[in-house]
Scaffold this active site. Structure first.
Site, PDB file in Angstrom:
ATOM      1  N   PRO A  97       0.831  -1.205   0.000  1.00 45.29           N
ATOM      2  CA  PRO A  97       0.000   0.000   0.000  1.00 45.29           C
ATOM      3  C   PRO A  97       0.868   1.259   0.000  1.00 45.29           C
ATOM      4  O   PRO A  97       1.890   1.305   0.688  1.00 45.29           O
ATOM      5  CB  PRO A  97      -0.809  -0.105   1.293  1.00 45.29           C
ATOM      6  CG  PRO A  97      -0.642  -1.495   1.783  1.00 45.29           C
ATOM      7  CD  PRO A  97       0.600  -2.051   1.184  1.00 45.29           C
ATOM      8  N   GLY A 101       3.563   3.708   5.350  1.00 44.76           N
ATOM      9  CA  GLY A 101       4.649   3.343   6.261  1.00 44.76           C
ATOM     10  C   GLY A 101       5.231   1.959   6.029  1.00 44.76           C
ATOM     11  O   GLY A 101       6.024   1.470   6.825  1.00 44.76           O
ATOM     12  N   SER A 104       6.654   1.562   0.463  1.00 40.00           N
ATOM     13  CA  SER A 104       6.298   1.294  -0.940  1.00 40.00           C
ATOM     14  C   SER A 104       7.256   1.975  -1.924  1.00 40.00           C
ATOM     15  O   SER A 104       7.765   1.323  -2.842  1.00 40.00           O
ATOM     16  CB  SER A 104       4.855   1.713  -1.230  1.00 40.00           C
ATOM     17  OG  SER A 104       4.690   3.084  -0.977  1.00 40.00           O
ATOM     18  N   ASP A 148      14.916   2.750   6.087  1.00 36.73           N
ATOM     19  CA  ASP A 148      14.009   2.057   5.161  1.00 36.73           C
ATOM     20  C   ASP A 148      14.787   1.393   4.024  1.00 36.73           C
ATOM     21  O   ASP A 148      14.598   0.202   3.728  1.00 36.73           O
ATOM     22  CB  ASP A 148      12.985   3.040   4.572  1.00 36.73           C
ATOM     23  CG  ASP A 148      11.986   3.539   5.602  1.00 36.73           C
ATOM     24  OD1 ASP A 148      12.146   3.215   6.788  1.00 36.73           O
ATOM     25  OD2 ASP A 148      11.053   4.260   5.211  1.00 36.73           O
TER      26      ASP A 148
HETATM   27  C1  MEV Z   1       9.831   6.202   8.190  1.00 35.81           C
HETATM   28  O1  MEV Z   1       9.646   4.856   7.789  1.00 35.81           O
HETATM   29  C2  MEV Z   1      10.572   6.257   9.484  1.00 35.81           C
HETATM   30  C3  MEV Z   1      10.880   7.649  10.018  1.00 35.81           C
HETATM   31  O2  MEV Z   1      11.696   7.450  11.182  1.00 35.81           O
HETATM   32  C4  MEV Z   1      11.611   8.505   9.019  1.00 35.81           C
HETATM   33  C5  MEV Z   1      13.039   8.032   8.738  1.00 35.81           C
HETATM   34  O3  MEV Z   1      13.594   7.226   9.461  1.00 35.81           O
HETATM   35  O4  MEV Z   1      13.603   8.532   7.750  1.00 35.81           O
HETATM   36  C6  MEV Z   1       9.620   8.369  10.464  1.00 35.81           C
END
Ligand code: MEV
Length: 309
Positions: A97, A101, A104, A148
């Site tokens: 999706p 979070g 994607s 990520d």
């Molecule tokens: C995003 O998946 C995670 C955050 O900590 C942002 C990041 O680590 O760049 C919110």
């Protein structure tokens, strides 16, 4: 013709604090994935990226410098040492999706790098893929920590401190997560930017909260390695409370977190940037059915169960 995949991810501990140099833990979610399929295109077309689900067609040589799909293609060709513009069509599909979070955009970039490298007879180690994808992450959300792209490139649980360390670590005893979607978009750059403004206005209020989130991530790593599920759940609950204090949760996420606990989850928290997107709950074979049902009753538009091993 060449096909490559990349998985999704969830942040287990330390989202947001990781942007401020604290440790965080993320794990791959292999039940969802992005796919890049490469076939030769008509002579002279150059690289064209097609995303049928999004109704998008990007002609790389004509795209602006900050167009993310074109950006990752250009970066990869440069890294491979292909200055020229090969005649290729890259078709992107994904079951991850968007903007929830689960990584994607990162997974799409990773699948493109892998497919292009394979198609052009080049091999990149995981760290090189991660580094390439990071360059495009900056376009998506300004000051990404890099967690990520790391977890998606390595496809392993990762303990991460921005600019300091990334450690792939082993899970002592496999555990299950229910991953539930609020149905709301989670605009990472907006939530990260908003927290940064509030942090800059009052660092002394936020520093202790960020410190505690970092301590939790460190404790969670040993709980995972030692297979201590109850402790892991407790740490998830505490991390969620801190994320609420950091101002990145929302009523929909809090409702799902409460429902998961009511269903018998050992712990639950939002995952990723927050203000929408997904939450995660630590479940067992016995509790997963009830947690799944209560999450849906509390508004989850989709729940998936994944085993972390
Ligand atoms: C995003 O998946 C995670 C955050 O900590 C942002 C990041 O680590 O760049 C919110």
């Amino acid at each position: 013709m060449t096909l490559a995949y990349a998985c999704g991810k969830v942040i287990l501990f330390g989202e947001h604090a990781v942007v401020y140099g604290r440790p965080a833990i993320a794990v791959p979610v292999t039940e969802v994935q992005a796919q890049a399929y490469i076939e030769p295109g008509p002579a002279g077309q150059g690289v064209v990226v097609v995303a049928p689900d999004l109704d998008r067609r990007v002609i790389v040589r004509e795209a602006p410098p900050d167009e993310p799909l074109a950006h990752i293609v250009r970066g990869t060709l440069r890294a491979i040492g292909r200055g020229s513009d090969p005649d290729l069509t890259i078709t992107i599909t994904s079951t991850i999706p968007i903007a929830r979070g689960l990584g994607s955009g990162t997974a799409v970039s990773t699948a493109i790098v892998r497919a292009l490298a394979r198609h052009l007879g080049h091999w990149f180690p995981s760290q090189a893929i991660s580094d390439l994808v990071y360059q495009t992450e900056v376009l998506y959300h300004g000051t990404p920590s890099g967690i990520d792209n790391t977890v998606i490139a390595f496809e392993k649980p990762v303990y991460f401190v921005k600019g300091v360390t990334r450690e792939i670590f082993w899970v002592g005893r496999p555990f299950r997560l229910a991953v539930a979607d609020t149905g709301l978009a989670s605009p990472t750059w907006e939530v990260v930017g908003d927290l940064r403004r509030r942090y800059q206005a009052d660092p002394t209020r936020y520093e202790p909260l960020l410190d505690r989130v970092g301590e939790i991530a460190l404790a969670a790593r040993s709980a995972i390695v030692q297979g201590q599920e109850a402790e892991l759940g407790r740490l998830m609950d505490e991390n969620h409370a801190l994320l609420q204090e950091l101002g990145v949760s929302c009523p929909e996420l809090d409702r799902l977190v409460a429902a998961a606990r009511q269903g018998g989850a050992l712990g639950a928290k939002l995952s990723g940037a927050g203000r929408g997107g997904h939450m995660i709950a630590l479940v067992t074979e016995e509790t997963q059915g009830r947690v799944d049902m209560l999450l849906r009753l509390a508004g989850a538009v989709r729940v998936l169960i994944t085993e972390i091993r």
